[in-house]
Design a protein around this motif. Sequence first.
Motif, short mmCIF file in Angstrom:
data_model
loop_
_atom_site.label_atom_id
_atom_site.label_comp_id
_atom_site.label_asym_id
_atom_site.label_seq_id
_atom_site.Cartn_x
_atom_site.Cartn_y
_atom_site.Cartn_z
N UNK A 1 0.85 -1.07 0.02
CA UNK A 1 -0.07 0.02 -0.11
C UNK A 1 0.94 1.13 -0.01
N UNK A 2 1.96 1.43 0.52
CA UNK A 2 2.86 2.42 0.72
C UNK A 2 3.39 2.78 -0.68
N UNK A 3 3.97 1.70 -1.35
CA UNK A 3 4.18 1.77 -2.79
C UNK A 3 3.34 2.46 -3.62
N UNK A 4 1.97 1.86 -3.56
CA UNK A 4 0.79 2.40 -4.23
C UNK A 4 0.46 3.75 -3.82
N UNK A 5 0.49 4.09 -2.58
CA UNK A 5 0.47 5.56 -2.17
C UNK A 5 1.21 6.36 -2.89
N UNK A 6 2.56 6.14 -2.78
CA UNK A 6 3.55 7.02 -3.26
C UNK A 6 3.52 7.02 -4.65
N UNK A 7 3.02 6.13 -5.30
CA UNK A 7 3.34 6.02 -6.74
C UNK A 7 1.88 6.87 -7.16
N UNK A 8 0.85 6.76 -6.71
CA UNK A 8 -0.19 7.79 -6.99
C UNK A 8 -0.26 9.22 -6.70
N UNK A 9 0.77 9.30 -5.46
CA UNK A 9 1.16 10.69 -5.41
C UNK A 9 2.04 11.44 -6.20
N UNK A 10 2.97 10.73 -6.69
CA UNK A 10 4.05 10.96 -7.70
C UNK A 10 3.25 11.09 -9.29
N UNK A 11 2.18 10.36 -9.45
CA UNK A 11 1.54 10.48 -10.53
C UNK A 11 0.54 11.91 -10.47
N UNK B 1 1.19 14.54 -8.72
CA UNK B 1 2.18 15.56 -8.61
C UNK B 1 2.74 15.90 -10.12
N UNK B 2 2.73 15.10 -10.85
CA UNK B 2 3.25 14.94 -12.13
C UNK B 2 2.34 15.90 -13.29
N UNK B 3 0.91 15.07 -12.88
CA UNK B 3 -0.39 15.83 -13.65
C UNK B 3 -0.41 17.34 -13.20
N UNK B 4 -0.37 17.58 -12.14
CA UNK B 4 -0.56 18.83 -11.54
C UNK B 4 0.54 19.58 -12.22
N UNK B 5 1.73 19.41 -12.34
CA UNK B 5 2.94 20.05 -12.73
C UNK B 5 2.88 20.24 -14.00
N UNK B 6 2.43 19.32 -14.74
CA UNK B 6 2.21 19.33 -16.30
C UNK B 6 1.24 20.19 -16.46
N UNK B 7 0.14 20.46 -15.76
CA UNK B 7 -0.92 21.18 -16.13
C UNK B 7 -0.64 22.67 -15.88
N UNK B 8 0.18 22.98 -14.91
CA UNK B 8 0.45 24.14 -14.61
C UNK B 8 1.66 24.83 -15.41
#
Length: 113
Positions: A2-12, A14-21
């Motif tokens: 679950x920790x790996x899934x959580x951090x993977x989802x958080x990274x995705x 953050x990447x989507x948010x940064x790309x949109x900005x």
Amino acid sequence: MFRRTFWFSTGVAAGVWATTKVNRKLKQLTPENLAVAAANKAIESGARLKDRAVGFALDVRDNMAQREAELTDALGVRESPELPAPRRIAAIENTTYTTKSYKTHPYNRNEDH
């Protein structure tokens, strides 16, 4: 797991948010958008300047009227001054030259030709 899934989802996310900005900022920096933004700022600045100039002119007019009233009171001028009678120009009053004498003038302009 679950920790790996959580951090993977958080990274995705953050990447989507940064790309949109970044994409939004790039769209704002296109020449067309920069021209529109500059034109809008110029219009706003012109309107502000006009409002300030009109306000200044109104203040000057009000203060001028106030000062004129103060000077009128100080000088004791209450009535409107009597204006002198209108004068005619001396050339208009010249009655020695009439149109009849012009028609009977002995000089014929066609004699020289």
